[in-house]
Design a protein around this motif. Structure first.
Motif, PDB file in Angstrom:
ATOM      1  N   UNK A  11      74.437  52.198  10.458  1.00  0.00           N
ATOM      2  CA  UNK A  11      74.797  51.786  11.806  1.00  0.00           C
ATOM      3  C   UNK A  11      74.337  52.863  12.780  1.00  0.00           C
ATOM      4  N   UNK A  12      74.175  52.482  14.043  1.00  0.00           N
ATOM      5  CA  UNK A  12      73.884  53.424  15.107  1.00  0.00           C
ATOM      6  C   UNK A  12      75.191  53.721  15.819  1.00  0.00           C
ATOM      7  N   UNK A  13      75.460  55.006  16.082  1.00  0.00           N
ATOM      8  CA  UNK A  13      76.738  55.309  16.713  1.00  0.00           C
ATOM      9  C   UNK A  13      76.803  56.701  17.312  1.00  0.00           C
ATOM     10  N   UNK A  14      77.993  57.058  17.729  1.00  0.00           N
ATOM     11  CA  UNK A  14      78.294  58.359  18.325  1.00  0.00           C
ATOM     12  C   UNK A  14      79.219  59.122  17.402  1.00  0.00           C
ATOM     13  N   UNK A  15      78.892  60.379  17.163  1.00  0.00           N
ATOM     14  CA  UNK A  15      79.764  61.229  16.363  1.00  0.00           C
ATOM     15  C   UNK A  15      80.696  61.970  17.312  1.00  0.00           C
ATOM     16  N   UNK A  16      81.990  61.907  17.063  1.00  0.00           N
ATOM     17  CA  UNK A  16      82.937  62.596  17.935  1.00  0.00           C
ATOM     18  C   UNK A  16      82.846  64.106  17.727  1.00  0.00           C
ATOM     19  N   UNK A  17      82.957  64.893  18.794  1.00  0.00           N
ATOM     20  CA  UNK A  17      83.007  66.354  18.631  1.00  0.00           C
ATOM     21  C   UNK A  17      84.159  66.742  17.709  1.00  0.00           C
TER      22      UNK A  17
END
Length: 203
Positions: free
Chosen positions: A4-10
């Motif tokens: 999947x394409x996504x955002x990694x949380x800090x």
């Protein structure tokens, strides 16, 4: 591979969410590696998503082959997003997938535009992406039902994002893991004056 394409949380945001979950949802525990035999006709217990797995999906791709993977990398290079911030300040229980989630009450326009571009790029790479309205969220609890008590209080956790990623999703003896396989930067939009100052003209 399944991805999947996504955002990694800090990391700080992941830890803040974990701290909130422990205080607001004390009934939910992470699964241990030692599995106890389930009793017949006993509903599955809610399970906390591992802190390391917290993320925001932009587009679920499912299983893709080598050709799609190569095309996907090329198409994502054309995505032009800019950095943004969001605040996770609402929660919801989705009965269909049986998850409890945290979400931004007012998603940033840059986030919504990024998700739109990513989905368009994935389709251009020959990957099927569902057409359901995009609802950004972080899954915190799986196997959640309406018997799970509501959180004792809502979160108020902010995060900044300056890149997005291609994640692989796979399972092993330790559970589900989401390693990052490729990353793309989010580039700030500059004013005409700033572009001229840096010599970034189109001429």
């Amino acid at each position: 591979m399944r991805c999947f394409i996504g955002l990694d949380l800090p990391a700080a945001t992941k830890l803040a969410l974990e701290s909130w979950r422990q205080k607001a949802l004390p009934e939910v525990k992470e699964k241990t590696q030692t599995k106890r035999p389930a009793k017949p006709n006993t509903p599955a217990e809610p399970a906390a998503v591992p802190t390391a797995n917290f993320h925001i999906t932009l587009a679920f791709l499912g299983q893709i082959d080598a050709r799609q993977h190569e095309a996907l990398l090329q198409e994502m290079n054309h995505v032009k997003g800019q950095p943004f911030s969001l605040t996770l300040n609402t929660t919801a229980l989705w009965e269909g997938p049986k998850i409890l989630l945290a979400a931004p009450g007012e998603p940033d326009n840059a986030l919504m535009d990024l998700a739109r571009q990513v989905r368009k790029a994935a389709r251009a790479a020959g990957v099927q992406v569902d057409n359901r309205p995009y609802r950004p969220h972080v899954t915190l609890v799986r196997k959640a039902t309406d018997t799970l008590p509501a959180p004792l209080f809502t979160p108020d956790i902010s995060a900044d994002f300056s890149q997005f990623h291609l994640f692989e999703s796979f399972s092993n003896a330790q559970g589900v893991r989401y390693p990052i396989r490729h990353s793309w930067p989010l580039i700030p939009q500059m004013s005409v004056r700033e572009r001229l100052r840096q010599g970034l003209t189109d001429n």
